[in-house]
Design a protein around this motif. Sequence first.
Motif, PDB file in Angstrom:
ATOM      1  N   ARG A 238      14.957 -31.088  14.809  1.00 53.57           N
ATOM      2  CA  ARG A 238      13.539 -31.335  14.512  1.00 53.57           C
ATOM      3  C   ARG A 238      13.314 -32.802  14.167  1.00 53.57           C
ATOM      4  NH1 ARG A 238      12.183 -26.085  10.677  1.00 53.57           N
ATOM      5  NH2 ARG A 238      13.037 -24.541  12.117  1.00 53.57           N
ATOM      6  N   HIS A 239      14.185 -33.348  13.326  1.00 51.45           N
ATOM      7  CA  HIS A 239      14.066 -34.759  12.943  1.00 51.45           C
ATOM      8  C   HIS A 239      14.250 -35.664  14.154  1.00 51.45           C
ATOM      9  CE1 HIS A 239      14.191 -34.824   8.351  1.00 51.45           C
ATOM     10  NE2 HIS A 239      13.912 -33.591   8.719  1.00 51.45           N
ATOM     11  N   ARG A 240      15.135 -35.289  15.048  1.00 46.28           N
ATOM     12  CA  ARG A 240      15.340 -36.084  16.263  1.00 46.28           C
ATOM     13  C   ARG A 240      14.078 -36.127  17.114  1.00 46.28           C
ATOM     14  NH1 ARG A 240      21.514 -34.191  17.687  1.00 46.28           N
ATOM     15  NH2 ARG A 240      22.526 -35.749  16.380  1.00 46.28           N
ATOM     16  N   LEU A 241      13.354 -35.017  17.184  1.00 45.27           N
ATOM     17  CA  LEU A 241      12.091 -35.009  17.927  1.00 45.27           C
ATOM     18  C   LEU A 241      11.079 -35.966  17.303  1.00 45.27           C
ATOM     19  CD1 LEU A 241      11.512 -31.224  18.771  1.00 45.27           C
ATOM     20  CD2 LEU A 241      12.091 -33.067  20.359  1.00 45.27           C
ATOM     21  N   VAL A 242      10.983 -35.958  15.978  1.00 40.46           N
ATOM     22  CA  VAL A 242      10.067 -36.860  15.281  1.00 40.46           C
ATOM     23  C   VAL A 242      10.493 -38.305  15.499  1.00 40.46           C
ATOM     24  CG1 VAL A 242       9.182 -37.561  13.017  1.00 40.46           C
ATOM     25  CG2 VAL A 242       9.395 -35.130  13.577  1.00 40.46           C
ATOM     26  N   HIS A 243      11.797 -38.576  15.363  1.00 38.28           N
ATOM     27  CA  HIS A 243      12.308 -39.935  15.560  1.00 38.28           C
ATOM     28  C   HIS A 243      12.057 -40.416  16.991  1.00 38.28           C
ATOM     29  CE1 HIS A 243      14.689 -41.174  11.930  1.00 38.28           C
ATOM     30  NE2 HIS A 243      14.303 -39.956  11.608  1.00 38.28           N
ATOM     31  N   ALA A 244      12.234 -39.546  17.960  1.00 33.62           N
ATOM     32  CA  ALA A 244      12.001 -39.927  19.354  1.00 33.62           C
ATOM     33  C   ALA A 244      10.540 -40.315  19.572  1.00 33.62           C
ATOM     34  CB  ALA A 244      12.399 -38.787  20.297  1.00 33.62           C
ATOM     35  N   ALA A 245       9.630 -39.554  18.967  1.00 38.57           N
ATOM     36  CA  ALA A 245       8.197 -39.852  19.124  1.00 38.57           C
ATOM     37  C   ALA A 245       7.826 -41.178  18.471  1.00 38.57           C
ATOM     38  CB  ALA A 245       7.361 -38.720  18.522  1.00 38.57           C
ATOM     39  N   LEU A 246       8.546 -41.552  17.411  1.00 40.22           N
ATOM     40  CA  LEU A 246       8.200 -42.753  16.636  1.00 40.22           C
ATOM     41  C   LEU A 246       9.247 -43.854  16.763  1.00 40.22           C
ATOM     42  CD1 LEU A 246       6.952 -40.966  13.392  1.00 40.22           C
ATOM     43  CD2 LEU A 246       5.598 -41.737  15.358  1.00 40.22           C
ATOM     44  N   SER A 247       9.980 -43.886  17.866  1.00 39.81           N
ATOM     45  CA  SER A 247      11.084 -44.840  18.001  1.00 39.81           C
ATOM     46  C   SER A 247      10.632 -46.294  17.857  1.00 39.81           C
ATOM     47  CB  SER A 247      11.815 -44.643  19.330  1.00 39.81           C
ATOM     48  OG  SER A 247      10.924 -44.841  20.409  1.00 39.81           O
ATOM     49  N   GLU A 248       9.493 -46.644  18.419  1.00 43.40           N
ATOM     50  CA  GLU A 248       9.006 -48.028  18.313  1.00 43.40           C
ATOM     51  C   GLU A 248       8.662 -48.396  16.870  1.00 43.40           C
ATOM     52  OE1 GLU A 248       5.988 -49.259  21.169  1.00 43.40           O
ATOM     53  OE2 GLU A 248       6.634 -47.597  22.449  1.00 43.40           O
ATOM     54  N   GLU A 249       8.013 -47.499  16.166  1.00 40.60           N
ATOM     55  CA  GLU A 249       7.616 -47.760  14.784  1.00 40.60           C
ATOM     56  C   GLU A 249       8.838 -47.850  13.871  1.00 40.60           C
ATOM     57  OE1 GLU A 249       4.458 -46.920  17.139  1.00 40.60           O
ATOM     58  OE2 GLU A 249       6.137 -45.539  16.827  1.00 40.60           O
ATOM     59  N   LEU A 250       9.829 -46.993  14.114  1.00 44.41           N
ATOM     60  CA  LEU A 250      11.040 -47.008  13.295  1.00 44.41           C
ATOM     61  C   LEU A 250      11.900 -48.237  13.579  1.00 44.41           C
ATOM     62  CD1 LEU A 250      11.870 -43.208  13.452  1.00 44.41           C
ATOM     63  CD2 LEU A 250      11.074 -44.491  11.462  1.00 44.41           C
ATOM     64  N   ALA A 251      11.753 -48.832  14.750  1.00 42.71           N
ATOM     65  CA  ALA A 251      12.480 -50.057  15.088  1.00 42.71           C
ATOM     66  C   ALA A 251      11.740 -51.290  14.586  1.00 42.71           C
ATOM     67  CB  ALA A 251      12.668 -50.152  16.603  1.00 42.71           C
ATOM     68  N   GLY A 252      10.502 -51.119  14.175  1.00 41.97           N
ATOM     69  CA  GLY A 252       9.698 -52.273  13.783  1.00 41.97           C
ATOM     70  C   GLY A 252       9.117 -52.159  12.394  1.00 41.97           C
ATOM     71  N   PRO A 253       7.840 -51.831  12.309  1.00 43.07           N
ATOM     72  CA  PRO A 253       7.163 -51.944  11.019  1.00 43.07           C
ATOM     73  C   PRO A 253       7.541 -50.892   9.979  1.00 43.07           C
ATOM     74  CG  PRO A 253       5.670 -51.010  12.637  1.00 43.07           C
ATOM     75  CD  PRO A 253       6.918 -51.425  13.369  1.00 43.07           C
ATOM     76  N   VAL A 254       8.030 -49.728  10.386  1.00 42.15           N
ATOM     77  CA  VAL A 254       8.320 -48.659   9.427  1.00 42.15           C
ATOM     78  C   VAL A 254       9.750 -48.795   8.917  1.00 42.15           C
ATOM     79  CG1 VAL A 254       8.493 -46.166   9.072  1.00 42.15           C
ATOM     80  CG2 VAL A 254       6.626 -47.107  10.445  1.00 42.15           C
ATOM     81  N   HIS A 255       9.865 -48.955   7.611  1.00 44.40           N
ATOM     82  CA  HIS A 255      11.169 -49.119   6.958  1.00 44.40           C
ATOM     83  C   HIS A 255      11.732 -47.765   6.528  1.00 44.40           C
ATOM     84  CE1 HIS A 255      14.223 -50.652   4.218  1.00 44.40           C
ATOM     85  NE2 HIS A 255      13.704 -49.904   3.265  1.00 44.40           N
ATOM     86  N   ALA A 256      10.872 -46.849   6.103  1.00 39.64           N
ATOM     87  CA  ALA A 256      11.327 -45.558   5.597  1.00 39.64           C
ATOM     88  C   ALA A 256      10.364 -44.460   6.031  1.00 39.64           C
ATOM     89  CB  ALA A 256      11.415 -45.591   4.075  1.00 39.64           C
ATOM     90  N   LEU A 257      10.937 -43.338   6.479  1.00 44.81           N
ATOM     91  CA  LEU A 257      10.139 -42.194   6.888  1.00 44.81           C
ATOM     92  C   LEU A 257      10.801 -40.929   6.363  1.00 44.81           C
ATOM     93  CD1 LEU A 257       7.759 -41.062   8.583  1.00 44.81           C
ATOM     94  CD2 LEU A 257       9.376 -40.900  10.495  1.00 44.81           C
ATOM     95  N   ALA A 258      10.150 -40.265   5.433  1.00 48.48           N
ATOM     96  CA  ALA A 258      10.615 -38.979   4.921  1.00 48.48           C
ATOM     97  C   ALA A 258       9.927 -37.898   5.753  1.00 48.48           C
ATOM     98  CB  ALA A 258      10.261 -38.831   3.452  1.00 48.48           C
TER      99      ALA A 258
END
Length: 137
Positions: A85-105
Motif C-alpha cells: 500500500r505504501h509503495r502505491l502511495v510512494h509511486a504516485a508521489l515520487s516527484e514530490e518525495l524526490a523534491g519538496p516533501v521531506h517527510a510523509l506519514a
Amino acid sequence: MKSGLLLQRLVSMSGRVCLSRGSTGSGIIGPVEATIRAKLEQALSPEVLELRNESSGHAVPPGSETHFRVAVVSARFEGLSPLQRHRLVHAALSEELAGPVHALAIQARTPAQWRENPQLDISPPCLGGSKKTRGTS
C-alpha cells in the motif's frame, strides 16, 4: 473549529470525502498540498483522503510544505500488505518525495479498516535539529 470553516475544508464528491487540516488552521492549501491531493485522487480513487500539512511543527520557514500526514482509504488496498500500500502511495508521489516533501506519514487503509477507526493519527512533536545537536549518537 467554526462550522463554516469546516464546511469550506470538507469536500464531498461522488461519495468521496477529502479533508485538509493544516496545522496552522489557516485553511490555505498550498501548491504542494494541492498536487499531492490531485495525484492521490488520480492514482487511488480514494473513498477518503485526509491530508495534513504538519510543516509548521518543524524547524522550517513559515508557509513551508515539507512535512505531511495522509490517510488514504481505497478499495485498491484490498488484499495488499501495508508495504504494498505504501509503495502505491510512494509511486504516485515520487516527484514530490524526490523534491519538496521531506517527510510523509501514511495511513493506507481499506474501507472496512477505516470504518473500524476513522481517525488520522497524530505525529509526535518535532525535537528539532539533528541527533548531533541534541547530544545523542
